[in-house]
Design a protein around this motif. Structure first.
Motif, mmCIF file in Angstrom:
data_model
loop_
_atom_site.group_PDB
_atom_site.id
_atom_site.type_symbol
_atom_site.label_atom_id
_atom_site.label_comp_id
_atom_site.label_asym_id
_atom_site.label_seq_id
_atom_site.Cartn_x
_atom_site.Cartn_y
_atom_site.Cartn_z
ATOM 1 N N GLY A 62 -8.294 -68.658 112.911
ATOM 2 C CA GLY A 62 -9.644 -68.213 112.587
ATOM 3 C C GLY A 62 -10.543 -69.372 112.210
ATOM 4 N N GLY A 103 -10.618 -62.783 109.637
ATOM 5 C CA GLY A 103 -11.418 -61.603 109.350
ATOM 6 C C GLY A 103 -10.888 -60.799 108.176
ATOM 7 N N ARG A 104 -11.655 -59.790 107.817
ATOM 8 C CA ARG A 104 -11.361 -58.999 106.628
ATOM 9 C C ARG A 104 -11.384 -57.513 106.965
ATOM 10 N N GLN A 141 -18.639 -58.559 104.917
ATOM 11 C CA GLN A 141 -18.564 -60.009 104.824
ATOM 12 C C GLN A 141 -19.753 -60.485 104.009
#
Ligand SMILES: Cc1cc2nc3c(=O)[nH]c(=O)nc-3n(C[C@H](O)[C@H](O)[C@H](O)COP(=O)(O)OP(=O)(O)OC[C@H]3O[C@@H](n4cnc5c(N)ncnc54)[C@H](O)[C@@H]3O)c2cc1C
Length: 391
Positions: free
Chosen positions: A181, A272-273, A317
């Motif tokens: 990432g 990412g989350r 985010q």
């Protein structure tokens, strides 16, 4: 079990929720915050502030290594990650103490336990020290945050990759850290560990780093980080992973030029989350989410406004700006071959900019005590008027 009634409940002790809770409690409303783990949320415990703290340690290592370029002679440099980590832990402890003080002085009750909706505006909390409480309120604000996503790559979970949480708890410098990432988390931790001495390879699925940034900013960040020795594979698909992070790992990657296998010591998942919305009984509360687990309102107005309005909030985010952008060569009228030299001589550090007033408050009032540098240098810094520690 009796239901305890509040005027306001904040579910999850995140960035907006805690401020809201303190404000409501100070305004005389009977308010409680339900939190399973992080007093103050992830930012002061495992995310923004601890990362900036360790980044600052890495920056010191970098400056010392390059001191001769500035006319200061030093000896050999070695890194003691146990000290780096202890410095960070002390800062986090200080943050927790400050948060506890705010709970005490505001009158908001902090209830430590895992919450879930069992009905509209009603939460059941499994208390961390045993027992259960049933809480109901006129208003319930959801602020449960996100966690790091693990990309669906065969073998990846078995390698037990680091997330930012474990990466900020390391007491060793990884030999070769493979970062999955090229967003803000991967880049800022990648740069920090590069400065501590790791070999770093960043694998990014997209054609450029930091997909949400302007292309010129992303390009300049890549250029500067490459100057520091970070390797990049862009437009790269991770096909599989083997081994054990912390020992030896291999990652098979496909790019336009074919397949290759990277051998490393550790993997950092920074791809990412995911919202913490599963298993918290949202269906019981009559709240619908979209396919990504986000509340539709969140998509409509963005994080800050959602927090400001005090609506139900499941954050995605942060707004991300590489602070570097403010200091890019083309911002100072320089171009071409002068850029790399400019970058070196100005020692750019990659931080994520917190745009909130709270963050600015921390920087101003507690920066020195917490050892937390201002994320972005100001024009005054550029003129040499202030050292970053004086902020
Ligand atoms: C490495 C890293 C660095 C970052 N740096 C920056 C930065 O410099 N600047 C910036 O602006 N942003 C930064 N961020 C992003 C920032 O940390 C997040 O955007 C912010 O913390 C999110 O806040 P939140 O309020 O949405 O959630 P959180 O702060 O995560 O709060 C949610 C809380 O809810 C709790 N919770 C969840 N489920 C339950 C449950 N069922 N019961 C009880 N409690 C529950 C969680 O334990 C958590 O404490 C960074 C993130 C990372 C990972």
């Amino acid at each position: 079990m009796d239901t305890e009634r509040f005027e306001a409940l904040v579910f999850g002790n995140g960035t907006g929720g805690k401020l809201l809770a303190w404000h409501l409690a100070r305004s005389g409303k009977r308010t409680a915050v339900v939190e399973r783990r992080w007093i103050g949320g992830s930012c002061p415990n495992v995310a923004c502030l601890p990362s900036k703290n360790e980044i600052w340690s890495a920056n010191v290592a970098h400056l010392v290594r390059h001191a001769a370029e500035f006319g200061t002679r030093t000896g050999p440099v070695s890194i003691d990650m146990a000290v780096v980590r202890q410095r960070k832990r002390s800062m986090v402890e200080g943050e927790i103490a400050v948060h506890m003080q705010h709970f005490q002085t505001s009158g908001a009750e902090l209830i430590l336990g895992v919450g879930r909706f069992v009905g509209p505006r009603t939460l059941e909390v499994k208390l961390n020290d045993g027992g259960t409480r049933l809480l109901a309120a006129d208003q319930v604000f959801i602020n449960v945050g996100t966690h790091a996503a693990l990309p669906a790559v065969p073998g990846l979970a078995d390698t037990q990759p680091l997330t930012h949480i474990e990466a900020l708890e390391l007491d060793r410098v990884p030999r070769h850290l493979i970062v999955l990432g090229g967003g803000y988390v991967g880049l800022e931790l990648g740069q920090a560990y590069r400065r501590f001495g790791s070999r770093i390879t960043v694998i990014e699925r997209g054609p450029a780093l930091m997909g949400r940034e302007d292309p010129d900013v992303a390009d300049e960040v890549r250029r500067i980080l490459a100057e520091e020795g970070i390797e990049f594979l862009l437009a790269a698909e991770v096909l599989r992973a083997h081994g054990r992070s912390g020992d030896a790992v291999s990652v098979v990657v496909r790019t336009a030029s074919g397949e290759q296998t990277l051998e490393g010591s550790d993997i950092l998942a920074a791809a990412g989350r995911i919202p913490n919305t599963t298993g918290i009984g949202l269906e019981e509360a009559g709240i619908e989410l979209d396919e990504r687990g986000l509340h539709p309102h969140e998509r409509a107005v963005g994080n800050d406004r959602a927090a400001g309005l005090g609506r139900r909030r499941v954050r995605r985010q942060p707004t991300v700006h590489a602070c570097l952008g403010r200091r890019l060569p083309h911002h100072s009228g320089q171009s071409g071959g002068g850029r790399a030299q400019h970058a070196r001589s100005h020692d750019p550090v990659l931080y994520v900019h917190r745009s909130t007033a709270r963050a600015r408050g921390i920087e101003r009032t507690r920066g020195r005590a917490a050892g937390y540098p201002r994320p972005c240098r100001t024009a005054a810094d550029e003129r040499g008027a202030a050292h970053p520690h004086d902020g």
